[in-house]
Scaffold this motif. Structure first.
Motif, PDB file in Angstrom:
ATOM      1  N   ILE A 194       0.895  -1.163   0.000  1.00  0.00           N
ATOM      2  CA  ILE A 194       0.000   0.000   0.000  1.00  0.00           C
ATOM      3  C   ILE A 194       0.933   1.213   0.000  1.00  0.00           C
ATOM      4  O   ILE A 194       1.807   1.311   0.866  1.00  0.00           O
ATOM      5  CB  ILE A 194      -0.908   0.042   1.248  1.00  0.00           C
ATOM      6  N   PRO A 195       0.777   2.126  -0.964  1.00  0.00           N
ATOM      7  CA  PRO A 195       1.704   3.270  -0.996  1.00  0.00           C
ATOM      8  C   PRO A 195       1.452   4.217   0.182  1.00  0.00           C
ATOM      9  O   PRO A 195       0.320   4.342   0.652  1.00  0.00           O
ATOM     10  CB  PRO A 195       1.366   3.960  -2.326  1.00  0.00           C
ATOM     11  N   PRO A 237      16.946  17.350  -8.081  1.00  0.00           N
ATOM     12  CA  PRO A 237      18.129  16.750  -7.450  1.00  0.00           C
ATOM     13  C   PRO A 237      17.918  15.354  -6.886  1.00  0.00           C
ATOM     14  O   PRO A 237      18.882  14.628  -6.654  1.00  0.00           O
ATOM     15  CB  PRO A 237      18.493  17.737  -6.340  1.00  0.00           C
ATOM     16  N   VAL A 238      16.670  14.982  -6.638  1.00  0.00           N
ATOM     17  CA  VAL A 238      16.462  13.614  -6.128  1.00  0.00           C
ATOM     18  C   VAL A 238      15.798  12.729  -7.199  1.00  0.00           C
ATOM     19  O   VAL A 238      15.183  11.720  -6.864  1.00  0.00           O
ATOM     20  CB  VAL A 238      15.649  13.582  -4.810  1.00  0.00           C
ATOM     21  N   TRP A 239      15.958  13.104  -8.449  1.00  0.00           N
ATOM     22  CA  TRP A 239      15.410  12.296  -9.549  1.00  0.00           C
ATOM     23  C   TRP A 239      15.888  10.854  -9.379  1.00  0.00           C
ATOM     24  O   TRP A 239      17.084  10.608  -9.257  1.00  0.00           O
ATOM     25  CB  TRP A 239      15.899  12.868 -10.885  1.00  0.00           C
ATOM     26  N   GLY A 240      14.968   9.933  -9.355  1.00  0.00           N
ATOM     27  CA  GLY A 240      15.366   8.524  -9.183  1.00  0.00           C
ATOM     28  C   GLY A 240      15.374   8.083  -7.733  1.00  0.00           C
ATOM     29  O   GLY A 240      15.576   6.911  -7.440  1.00  0.00           O
ATOM     30  N   ASP A 241      15.192   9.035  -6.820  1.00  0.00           N
ATOM     31  CA  ASP A 241      15.217   8.676  -5.401  1.00  0.00           C
ATOM     32  C   ASP A 241      14.084   9.411  -4.684  1.00  0.00           C
ATOM     33  O   ASP A 241      14.272   9.965  -3.612  1.00  0.00           O
ATOM     34  CB  ASP A 241      16.580   9.066  -4.800  1.00  0.00           C
ATOM     35  N   CYS A 242      12.915   9.473  -5.335  1.00  0.00           N
ATOM     36  CA  CYS A 242      11.811  10.294  -4.839  1.00  0.00           C
ATOM     37  C   CYS A 242      10.548   9.434  -4.802  1.00  0.00           C
ATOM     38  O   CYS A 242      10.185   8.793  -5.787  1.00  0.00           O
ATOM     39  CB  CYS A 242      11.619  11.474  -5.781  1.00  0.00           C
ATOM     40  N   GLU A 243       9.894   9.430  -3.659  1.00  0.00           N
ATOM     41  CA  GLU A 243       8.709   8.575  -3.521  1.00  0.00           C
ATOM     42  C   GLU A 243       7.535   9.086  -4.358  1.00  0.00           C
ATOM     43  O   GLU A 243       6.735   8.313  -4.850  1.00  0.00           O
ATOM     44  CB  GLU A 243       8.325   8.469  -2.043  1.00  0.00           C
ATOM     45  N   GLN A 262       7.825  10.675  -7.283  1.00  0.00           N
ATOM     46  CA  GLN A 262       8.130  10.284  -8.668  1.00  0.00           C
ATOM     47  C   GLN A 262       7.853   8.797  -8.877  1.00  0.00           C
ATOM     48  O   GLN A 262       7.257   8.388  -9.880  1.00  0.00           O
ATOM     49  CB  GLN A 262       9.604  10.579  -8.966  1.00  0.00           C
ATOM     50  N   HIS A 263       8.261   8.009  -7.915  1.00  0.00           N
ATOM     51  CA  HIS A 263       8.043   6.564  -8.001  1.00  0.00           C
ATOM     52  C   HIS A 263       6.550   6.257  -8.161  1.00  0.00           C
ATOM     53  O   HIS A 263       6.149   5.456  -9.007  1.00  0.00           O
ATOM     54  CB  HIS A 263       8.615   5.912  -6.738  1.00  0.00           C
ATOM     55  N   LEU A 264       5.720   6.954  -7.366  1.00  0.00           N
ATOM     56  CA  LEU A 264       4.278   6.706  -7.447  1.00  0.00           C
ATOM     57  C   LEU A 264       3.678   7.256  -8.741  1.00  0.00           C
ATOM     58  O   LEU A 264       2.743   6.682  -9.296  1.00  0.00           O
ATOM     59  CB  LEU A 264       3.580   7.321  -6.229  1.00  0.00           C
ATOM     60  N   ALA A 265       4.238   8.373  -9.237  1.00  0.00           N
ATOM     61  CA  ALA A 265       3.753   8.919 -10.519  1.00  0.00           C
ATOM     62  C   ALA A 265       3.979   7.893 -11.633  1.00  0.00           C
ATOM     63  O   ALA A 265       3.128   7.712 -12.512  1.00  0.00           O
ATOM     64  CB  ALA A 265       4.475  10.222 -10.833  1.00  0.00           C
ATOM     65  N   CYS A 300      12.214  13.131   4.477  1.00  0.00           N
ATOM     66  CA  CYS A 300      11.532  13.790   3.349  1.00  0.00           C
ATOM     67  C   CYS A 300      11.411  12.817   2.172  1.00  0.00           C
ATOM     68  O   CYS A 300      12.409  12.290   1.694  1.00  0.00           O
ATOM     69  CB  CYS A 300      12.328  15.029   2.921  1.00  0.00           C
ATOM     70  N   PRO A 301      10.182  12.604   1.692  1.00  0.00           N
ATOM     71  CA  PRO A 301      10.031  11.625   0.611  1.00  0.00           C
ATOM     72  C   PRO A 301      10.320  12.206  -0.775  1.00  0.00           C
ATOM     73  O   PRO A 301      10.339  11.482  -1.758  1.00  0.00           O
ATOM     74  CB  PRO A 301       8.542  11.237   0.707  1.00  0.00           C
ATOM     75  N   VAL A 302      10.508  13.548  -0.842  1.00  0.00           N
ATOM     76  CA  VAL A 302      10.703  14.205  -2.142  1.00  0.00           C
ATOM     77  C   VAL A 302      12.001  15.025  -2.108  1.00  0.00           C
ATOM     78  O   VAL A 302      12.852  14.778  -1.260  1.00  0.00           O
ATOM     79  CB  VAL A 302       9.473  15.090  -2.471  1.00  0.00           C
ATOM     80  N   GLY A 303      12.102  16.013  -2.985  1.00  0.00           N
ATOM     81  CA  GLY A 303      13.344  16.798  -3.048  1.00  0.00           C
ATOM     82  C   GLY A 303      13.247  18.121  -2.327  1.00  0.00           C
ATOM     83  O   GLY A 303      13.959  19.061  -2.670  1.00  0.00           O
ATOM     84  N   ALA A 304      12.377  18.225  -1.334  1.00  0.00           N
ATOM     85  CA  ALA A 304      12.217  19.492  -0.620  1.00  0.00           C
ATOM     86  C   ALA A 304      13.348  19.734   0.378  1.00  0.00           C
ATOM     87  O   ALA A 304      13.693  20.869   0.672  1.00  0.00           O
ATOM     88  CB  ALA A 304      10.877  19.512   0.111  1.00  0.00           C
TER      89      ALA A 304
END
Ligand code: FES
Length: 377
Positions: free
Chosen positions: A33-34, A129-135, A137-140, A226-230
């Motif tokens: 479950i995401p 900056p977190v391209w490839g390591d972002c939750e 993005q992964h869900l998108a 932080c799950p994203v690049g913030a």
């Protein structure tokens, strides 16, 4: 576990312990479950709604991270209704601020105007900056969502990079609140909180000051949460991509707690440090030294040969000469003034093994207990 306490998830009858959430039961049984706002070991906030599931008989979808499992519950984790709701959550998140990472629009093989605009904002030739390591993005990708369903809304807060360790990019913040929980519930530093309201909501340090003028101790717990690049480590931002590094697990040598670290190593150099999740004694948490105090490893100022001071000046010496001179001088001091006239100063930046040997040398060879270390960051 009471055999009567069972719920059905996607057709599987599963036992649960009273108090467990639907998400916990699903995770224990490897049913994905995401999640985005959910931070392990912190009180669920139900903030992001990405973890919604369909519960038979419930009037609306239920946030599985916050809903306790109940006897006889029948749950669907990937029904069409659930997928539609998750796609909407993602589309709304992606349209707020700068998220140029999502899947490309299907009829165009080029980056979209939207993505290029964000690229311009970054003043970098690279994407987030977190391209490839972002939750997010992964869900998108998982739910095949692009950023263009809703018009993009700008975030009125500039990037903050005036402290030595952390870049805060409010335009990439999804306001999940994981950083706030990491700071307040896990590290109990209470340095940041939600500020302002509605679309102006922002994660602020007290009175909306920059982190460096706040109570923040720069433990970096918020960055790891932080799950994203913030929130990104300043030294690693745009210098390292996740797929370029290998992770080496080690024990922090700064103090005696034994915190478990992952060193992110690129081309033989440590470029970033994270805490190892789910492992004692630190369970992913670190202090400022453990997380950010590694520049010395590759510092050009490191000594590579012994130095001997003569007439107030240092000169380079061979190891043989330096060791002979040290043995001669220590022996003489011990002879004339006794072992307690000698003190040994080691370093928190060397390995535990080196410090152990130094301790043995001081106590067993020199016969003094005068041993300490200097642990400046
Ligand atoms: Fe459950 Fe965000 S993960 S609401």
């Amino acid at each position: 576990m009471d055999a009567q306490n069972t719920i059905v998830i996607n057709g599987n009858e599963l036992p649960f312990t009273p108090g467990e959430t639907i998400l916990q039961v699903a995770q224990r049984n490897s049913i994905p479950i995401p999640t985005l706002c959910h931070l392990k070991n912190a009180t669920p906030t139900g903030q992001c709604r990405i973890c919604v599931v369909e519960v038979k008989g419930a009037r609306s979808l239920v946030a599985s991270c916050a809903a306790p499992a109940a006897k006889g519950m029948v749950v669907l984790t990937e029904s069409p209704k659930v997928i539609e709701a998750r796609r909407l959550v993602l589309q709304l998140m992606l349209s707020s601020g700068n998220h140029n990472c999502a899947v490309r629009v299907s009829d165009d093989q080029e980056w979209s105007r939207f993505q290029l605009d964000v690229n311009q904002y970054d003043q970098s030739n690279e994407l987030c900056p977190v391209w490839g390591d972002c939750e997010l993005q992964h869900l998108a990708y998982q739910y095949q969502v692009s950023a263009e369903r809703f018009p993009r809304t700008d975030v009125p807060y500039p990037m903050e990079d005036i402290n030595p360790f952390i870049v805060r990019d409010f335009s990439r913040c999804i306001k999940c609140g994981r950083c706030v929980q990491a700071c307040n519930d896990v590290q109990v530093n209470n340095a940041i909180s939600f500020g302002y309201r509605g679309t102006d909501t922002k994660i602020i340090a007290a009175e909306d000051k920059p982190l460096k003028n706040s109570e923040c101790v720069f433990c970096g717990e918020c960055v790891q949460a932080c799950p994203v690049g913030a929130l990104v480590e300043k030294n690693a931002r745009y210098r390292v991509r996740p797929w370029e590094t290998k992770q080496v697990r080690t024990t922090c040598s700064y103090c005696g707690v034994g915190c478990q670290l992952n060193l992110h190593v690129k081309e033989g150099k440590v470029v970033k440090v994270t805490g190892v999740e789910d492992v004692a004694p630190n369970y992913g948490s670190l202090c400022v030294k453990g997380r950010f105090g590694f520049d010395f490893i590759n510092s050009e100022e490191r000594l590579t040969t012994p130095l001997i001071k003569e007439d107030g000046e240092f000169r380079k010496a061979s190891w043989e000469e330096a060791l002979s001179l040290t043995a001669e001088k220590l022996g003489a001091i011990k002879q004339t003034d006794g072992p307690d006239a000698i003190g040994v100063l080691t370093s928190a930046r060397v390995s535990n093994e080196d410090n152990y040997v130094a301790n043995k040398f001081a106590r067993a060879v020199l016969k003094t207990n005068n041993i300490d270390h200097c642990a400046r960051l």
